[in-house]
Design a protein around this motif. Structure first.
Motif, short mmCIF file in Angstrom:
data_model
loop_
_atom_site.label_atom_id
_atom_site.label_comp_id
_atom_site.label_asym_id
_atom_site.label_seq_id
_atom_site.Cartn_x
_atom_site.Cartn_y
_atom_site.Cartn_z
N LEU A 91 -5.55 10.58 -10.62
CA LEU A 91 -5.10 9.28 -10.13
C LEU A 91 -4.04 9.46 -9.05
O LEU A 91 -4.08 8.78 -8.01
CB LEU A 91 -4.54 8.46 -11.29
CG LEU A 91 -3.92 7.10 -10.92
CD1 LEU A 91 -4.97 6.20 -10.28
CD2 LEU A 91 -3.33 6.43 -12.15
N LEU A 92 -3.10 10.37 -9.27
CA LEU A 92 -2.08 10.62 -8.26
C LEU A 92 -2.72 11.09 -6.95
O LEU A 92 -2.31 10.67 -5.86
CB LEU A 92 -1.09 11.67 -8.76
CG LEU A 92 -0.04 11.22 -9.77
CD1 LEU A 92 0.90 12.38 -10.10
CD2 LEU A 92 0.78 10.04 -9.25
N PHE A 106 -3.72 -0.69 -13.82
CA PHE A 106 -2.51 -1.18 -13.15
C PHE A 106 -2.33 -0.68 -11.72
O PHE A 106 -1.29 -0.91 -11.13
CB PHE A 106 -1.28 -0.77 -13.97
CG PHE A 106 -1.34 -1.19 -15.41
CD1 PHE A 106 -1.31 -2.53 -15.77
CD2 PHE A 106 -1.46 -0.25 -16.41
CE1 PHE A 106 -1.39 -2.92 -17.09
CE2 PHE A 106 -1.53 -0.62 -17.74
CZ PHE A 106 -1.50 -1.96 -18.08
N VAL A 107 -3.31 -0.01 -11.16
CA VAL A 107 -3.14 0.55 -9.81
C VAL A 107 -4.07 -0.09 -8.79
O VAL A 107 -4.15 0.38 -7.66
CB VAL A 107 -3.35 2.08 -9.82
CG1 VAL A 107 -2.30 2.77 -10.64
CG2 VAL A 107 -4.75 2.44 -10.30
N ARG A 147 0.85 -1.19 0.00
CA ARG A 147 0.00 0.00 0.00
C ARG A 147 0.89 1.24 0.00
O ARG A 147 0.60 2.24 0.66
CB ARG A 147 -0.93 0.01 1.22
CG ARG A 147 -1.86 -1.17 1.31
CD ARG A 147 -2.86 -1.19 0.17
NE ARG A 147 -3.76 -0.05 0.20
CZ ARG A 147 -4.68 0.19 -0.74
NH1 ARG A 147 -4.78 -0.62 -1.79
NH2 ARG A 147 -5.48 1.24 -0.64
N SER A 148 1.98 1.15 -0.76
CA SER A 148 2.95 2.24 -0.78
C SER A 148 3.23 2.67 -2.22
O SER A 148 3.04 1.91 -3.17
CB SER A 148 4.26 1.81 -0.12
OG SER A 148 4.87 0.77 -0.86
N VAL A 149 3.68 3.91 -2.34
CA VAL A 149 4.24 4.41 -3.59
C VAL A 149 5.64 4.92 -3.25
O VAL A 149 5.78 5.84 -2.43
CB VAL A 149 3.41 5.57 -4.19
CG1 VAL A 149 4.09 6.12 -5.45
CG2 VAL A 149 2.00 5.09 -4.51
N ILE A 150 6.65 4.31 -3.80
CA ILE A 150 8.02 4.73 -3.55
C ILE A 150 8.43 5.69 -4.65
O ILE A 150 8.44 5.33 -5.83
CB ILE A 150 8.98 3.53 -3.48
CG1 ILE A 150 8.57 2.64 -2.30
CG2 ILE A 150 10.41 3.99 -3.34
CD1 ILE A 150 9.42 1.40 -2.14
N THR A 190 0.50 -6.97 -10.20
CA THR A 190 1.11 -6.01 -11.12
C THR A 190 2.12 -5.15 -10.39
O THR A 190 1.89 -4.71 -9.27
CB THR A 190 0.04 -5.09 -11.75
OG1 THR A 190 -0.88 -5.88 -12.49
CG2 THR A 190 0.68 -4.07 -12.68
N ARG A 191 3.26 -4.91 -11.02
CA ARG A 191 4.26 -3.99 -10.51
C ARG A 191 4.39 -2.85 -11.51
O ARG A 191 4.78 -3.08 -12.67
CB ARG A 191 5.60 -4.70 -10.29
CG ARG A 191 5.54 -5.86 -9.30
CD ARG A 191 5.25 -5.38 -7.89
NE ARG A 191 5.10 -6.50 -6.96
CZ ARG A 191 3.94 -7.04 -6.62
NH1 ARG A 191 2.81 -6.58 -7.15
NH2 ARG A 191 3.89 -8.05 -5.78
#
Length: 288
Positions: free
Chosen positions: A188-189, A146-147, A16-19, A152-153
């Motif tokens: 989306l961001l 894809f989110v 549950r992260s966005v690096i 999916t990566r």
């Protein structure tokens, strides 16, 4: 060493992260001749010299108005020359991935994002994953596929790539146009800011895109998860950090910048171990 908050470990472990990778991560890389990719300011100074070092641009860089400085440089050089400069700096040198890229990949975050134009992490992740990493940018119209999690990566290039330099977000005009033309991308961001924990590595507090995005969400919704940014000790004054923290709800994790920021790499290796341990625990307890 960075003392990683449990919230960081948990968010990455649960995917549950966005690096978010900034130019400080790319600076760990070199090519065959020892060249490192320039920071944003470094590139602007080089491009300014190509444009004849106009005093207007030098003043804008000194004032940290990088978007306007870039706009003036691009106008003076012309689009074709400017694009060639970008590619000469960020694509053609053939930078090699560093140890830090390996550790970031091993965190196995479902989403890695980067405003960097270079292809260093892109190439490493594609090779390490045997081509299974999905790469998209702000121009992509299928991001919603894809989110949503699963296996999916996603590698999200938020400002584009040097190998498609005509789509870069680099100048004040680029930012303004992108926010209108690619509204779905920015929406989306914003949704990710509300639902995921962002971990900023090698980024600065003055990135205009990051500030606008997080300030918009913070003041529009009031409530959102805390996000995290690693910073070298002493790089930014405490007063500025306090303002940035309140405006963007970002907690700062500091480390020593000595020995080429080696402590950040070492701390990420420790974070890999912590995340793997947490995933083992989650799997054993079946508390996903």
């Amino acid at each position: 060493m960075i003392q990683w908050d449990d919230a960081v470990v948990s968010a990455i472990a649960r995917r549950r992260s966005v690096i978010m990778l900034g130019s400080g991560i790319s600076r760990n890389s070199t090519n065959a001749t020892g060249k490192r990719p320039a920071t944003w300011v470094g590139f602007l100074n080089e491009a300014c010299a190509q444009a004849g070092n106009p005093s207007t641009v030098l003043d804008l860089i000194q004032q940290r108005d990088y978007l306007t400085a870039c706009e003036v440089i691009k106008n003076r050089l012309g689009n074709d020359v400017f694009v060639r400069l970008v590619q000469a700096e960020y694509q053609k040198p053939g930078y090699e991935a560093a140890e830090i890229h390996k550790y970031i990949y091993e965190l196995d975050s479902s989403i890695v994002a980067s405003p960097n134009f270079d292809l260093i992490y892109d190439t490493y992740a594609s090779n390490a994953s045997r081509g299974t990493i999905i790469k998209r940018d702000h121009t992509s119209n299928d991001l919603l596929n894809f989110v949503s999690g699963g296996d999916t990566r996603l590698l999200l290039k938020t400002h584009g790539n040097a190998d498609a330099a005509h789509n870069l977000i680099f100048t004040r005009k680029d930012y303004a146009e992108a926010r209108t033309r690619y509204r779905l991308f920015y929406d989306l961001l914003k949704s990710l800011v509300l639902t995921h924990t962002f971990i900023f590595l090698g980024c600065g507090v003055d990135d205009p895109d990051i500030r606008a995005l997080f300030e918009d969400v913070q003041y529009a919704y009031g409530l959102m998860p805390a996000h995290y940014m690693t910073l070298p000790d002493g790089e930014v004054s405490n007063d500025i950090l306090r303002v940035a923290s309140e405006a963007m709800k970002i907690k700062f994790l500091t480390y020593s910048p000595e020995n080429g920021h080696a402590e950040l790499t070492e701390s990420l290796l420790e974070l890999v171990s912590l995340v793997q341990g947490r995933r083992d625990q989650l799997s054993k307890e079946q508390t996903w």
